[in-house]
Design an enzyme around this catalytic site. Sequence first.
Site, PDB file in Angstrom:
ATOM      1  N   GLU A   1       0.815  -1.194  -0.415  1.00 48.10           N
ATOM      2  CA  GLU A   1       0.242  -0.321   0.731  1.00 48.10           C
ATOM      3  C   GLU A   1       1.032   1.479  -0.083  1.00 48.10           C
ATOM      4  OE1 GLU A   1      -2.690  -0.126   2.723  1.00 48.10           O
ATOM      5  OE2 GLU A   1      -4.292  -1.640   2.196  1.00 48.10           O
TER       6      GLU A   1
ATOM      7  N   GLU B   1      -6.278  -7.654  -0.438  1.00 47.85           N
ATOM      8  CA  GLU B   1      -6.991  -8.172   0.510  1.00 47.85           C
ATOM      9  C   GLU B   1      -8.814  -7.648   1.001  1.00 47.85           C
ATOM     10  OE1 GLU B   1      -4.577  -5.394   3.664  1.00 47.85           O
ATOM     11  OE2 GLU B   1      -2.722  -6.075   2.160  1.00 47.85           O
TER      12      GLU B   1
HETATM   13  C1  GAL Z   1      -3.874  -2.820   4.868  1.00 55.10           C
HETATM   14  C2  GAL Z   1      -2.689  -3.072   5.182  1.00 55.10           C
HETATM   15  C3  GAL Z   1      -2.887  -5.102   5.528  1.00 55.10           C
HETATM   16  C4  GAL Z   1      -3.345  -4.578   7.234  1.00 55.10           C
HETATM   17  C5  GAL Z   1      -4.730  -4.155   6.898  1.00 55.10           C
HETATM   18  C6  GAL Z   1      -6.278  -3.695   7.600  1.00 55.10           C
HETATM   19  O1  GAL Z   1      -4.153  -2.263   4.583  1.00 55.10           O
HETATM   20  O2  GAL Z   1      -2.064  -4.191   3.546  1.00 55.10           O
HETATM   21  O3  GAL Z   1      -1.476  -5.495   6.261  1.00 55.10           O
HETATM   22  O4  GAL Z   1      -2.938  -4.031   7.685  1.00 55.10           O
HETATM   23  O5  GAL Z   1      -4.949  -3.407   6.165  1.00 55.10           O
HETATM   24  O6  GAL Z   1      -5.633  -4.953   8.658  1.00 55.10           O
END
Ligand code: GAL
Length: 726
Positions: free
Chosen positions: A181, A251
Site C-alpha cells: 500500500e 485484500e
Molecule cells: C491494509 C494492510 C494490511 C492490514 C489491513 C488492516 O491496509 O495492507 O496489512 O494492515 O490494512 O487489517
Amino acid sequence: MNFVVVFVAAVVLFSLASAPARAAVTYDDKGFIINGHKKILISGSIHYPRSTPGMWPDILKRAKEGGLDVIQTYVFWNGHEPFPGKFNFEGRYDLVKFLKLAHQAGLYVHLRIGPYICGEWNYGGFPVWLRYVPGMEFRTDNKPFKVAMQRFVEKIVNIMNLEKLFEPQGGPIIMNQIENEYGPVQWDIGAPGKAYAKWFTQMAAGLNTAHVPWIVCKQEDAPPPMIDACNGFYCENFKPHHPHTPKMFTELWTAWFTAYGTPVPRRSAEDTAFSVARFIQYGGSYFNYYMYHGGTNFGRTGALFLTTSYEYDGLLDEYGLPNEPKYWHLAELHKVIKQAEPAIISSYPTVTWLGKSQQAHVYSAKTGGHCALFLSNTDQFPAKVTFWNKQYELPAWSVSIFPDCKTEAFNTARVKATTPLLRMVPTNTWFTWQSYVEYPPSVGDKDTHATDGIWEQVIMTRDASDYLWYTTDVFIASNEKFLKDGKETVLYVPSGGHELCVFVNGQLVGTAYGTLADPRLTFSKGVKLKAGVNKISLLSATVGLPNVGTHYEQWNYGIHAPVTLSGLNEGTRDLSKQKWSYRVGMKGDYLHLNTGSNSVAWAGGSHLTYKYPLTWYKSTFNAPDGNEPLTLDLGSMGKGLVWINGEAVARHWPANTARGKCGKCTYTGFYSETKCLTQCGQPSQRWYHVPRSWLKPSGNVLVVFEEWGGDPKGIKLNRRTKQYAN
Ligand code: GAL
C-alpha cells in the site's frame, strides 16, 4: 548413423519437445496463466507466525478443502532478523517449511515480501534496530533504508531460489509482492516517494524470481512491470492501472482487527460472499481473503494496542477451526465460481440494467459453448426482475450465479450451512498458584541506570521489553504547608504512551492508558507525600509499536517533560530535569521468572499473594486429554504477560473493556469496520490461545506477570470445541 540411432535420437528429441516445459507465470487482462492454464485464483491470507508449525498442516488442509487455490502470506522481517545479521528461520518462522507444506497441500503461494508489511504486526514488520541505523528514514528515498531493504529482499528471493520454490522451478510461488500500500504514502510525501517507488520497482524486477511476477497493492500509478491491485471491503469497481494486467483484489477484509479497548468487529457470510461475487461478476481474476486464518499475535508480536487474538472473523477461527457459516457458505461459492470460470476467463460480459440497482452480466464464450450469468441486486430490499423472459426473485444485497446461464447454483444471501457452535468448554485442570511480588526499583538499584532528565522510552528499551521504569527521589521539607494541612500534592505525568502505573513510596496510586486512536496519556492526581525523601516510580509500558503512519519511526513513546508536582510552598516543581534512574523490564525478567525459575522464593498455600500489583504467578499443570485447541480464560486478570514453558503466549489486558457502539447488524448495505461490532462493555479479549504443541503431557509451567492486581484464582483452561445445536 544407422536407423536405430536415428530413431532413438528422434524419440528423445520428440519427448523433450513435448515434455510440458514449465513456463513463466504470465497473465493478461483476464487472469493469470500458470503452466499454460488461465485461472481465476481464489486466495486466502494465512500468516505463518500467527499459528504454529503443528497447526499448519490442518489449516492448509482446511483451506484447500474450502476451495482455495492460493495462500497469501507476508514475510516477517523482524521475526527473521531479530538482530542485525542474525537470522532466524526456525519454529513459527520456518518460512520454507510453511511454503513446502502449502505446496504439498496442493496450494499456490502469493509471497508478500514487503518488507514493509503493515499487517497489525509490531513496527509493520521492521526490526526495531533498523530505526537506530544512522540516517535511517523508513519507506522513502533514503540510502540506509534502501540498502537494508534490498539486502533483506535479496536474502528471501535467494532462499526461494535455492529451495526451488518458484512455480516455474516446480514450487508453489506464483506471485510476489514488493512494499505494501505505498500509494497513500507517496501522495503524502511527494517527490522522494516517487523516487523510492521507482527504485523498488527496478530493484524487485531485477531479481531472479524465475519469471514469477511482482504485485503491488494500493499503488495506483505503479510503474510497469508491477501489477497494481485493490484492497478493501469491496473492489468490483477497481480498474488496474495497466489495461493488460488482471483485476486483482489482494485484500478482501473479512472483518477487521481488534485492539485493546475496541469492540470485536464481525462481517457476515452473506456480505463477504456478496463482495466476492460482485468482484467476479465485474471480471475479477484474483481475490484474497484477508484473513482466511487470522490466528494469534503470540507474545509481543502485535502492533500498537492490538489484542493477542488476530481472529479477524476469518473463515477459520483463531484456533484453525471452520468459522461457520462463513467457511461453508464461501466454500460453496468457490465451487460455483470454478464452474463459471471457463466462460469468465474467455469472454467479456454483456451488461443489462434490470432496474435501478439490478444488473445482469452474461459471460458467453465464443468457443466451447461456455456461458455464465450473474444477477445482482445492490438494493437493501428484495427485487423482482425479468431477464430472458424469465422472472427472478432477488434477495436484498445479493448476487445469484448461474454457471451455465440456466440454473441458479448460488445466491450470496441464502446461507444453507448449519452452524456448529464454537464453545469454550472448561477442562478439569486446576491451577495451584505460587506468587512472587516485585517492588518498584529504587535509585541506584542493580540493573538501573541513572541520568539527568526524561528519556524517550524506545531509545532506552529498544523494544526488548514493554516496560521502562522511571524512578526519582523527591525531597519534601518538613515546613511544607500541605503537610500541616493534611493535603495532597498533585503529580502530573504526560506520556506519549501507551500505559502507565504510578507508584509513590512503593504503593500503586493509579494507572492511565491511551487508546489505539490516541496512544498518548496524562496522569494527574493528588498523591500523599511525607516529609523527607519520597520515591516516585513510574512504570511506563508500550503495548506494541505502530505498524502504519508516515514516518512512524520518528514517533515517541513513554514519559516526557514536564513531570511536575504542584501544591508545594514554591508552587509547582518541575521534576523533569533532575536525576532519574531507569530500568528496562521487570526484575523478574532478569531472574528468568517467565520460565518458572526458582531463583526467587515463590510463596504458596496460605502465603500466596494475589490481587496485588506487580505480581508473578506460576503453576504447573498436565495437558488435558485429546487434541482440541486450548485456551486460557484470563477474564479475572488486569494487564500483563503470559508464558507457557518459557514460550511467550500473550499480552493479556482483559481489564481494558471494549468501548463503542455495538448493536443490530444487518448484512445489507455497505460494510465498514465500525458496522457490526460485538463485545461492547466486555473485555476486548478474554480468551488466550495456548497451542497444543507447546505442551508436554505433564509438568507444564504456566507463568503470568500481572501489573494491576488481577486475581489468578479465576484463571481457567478451556477447550475450544465444536458443537452442533440439536
Ligand atoms: C491494509 C494492510 C494490511 C492490514 C489491513 C488492516 O491496509 O495492507 O496489512 O494492515 O490494512 O487489517
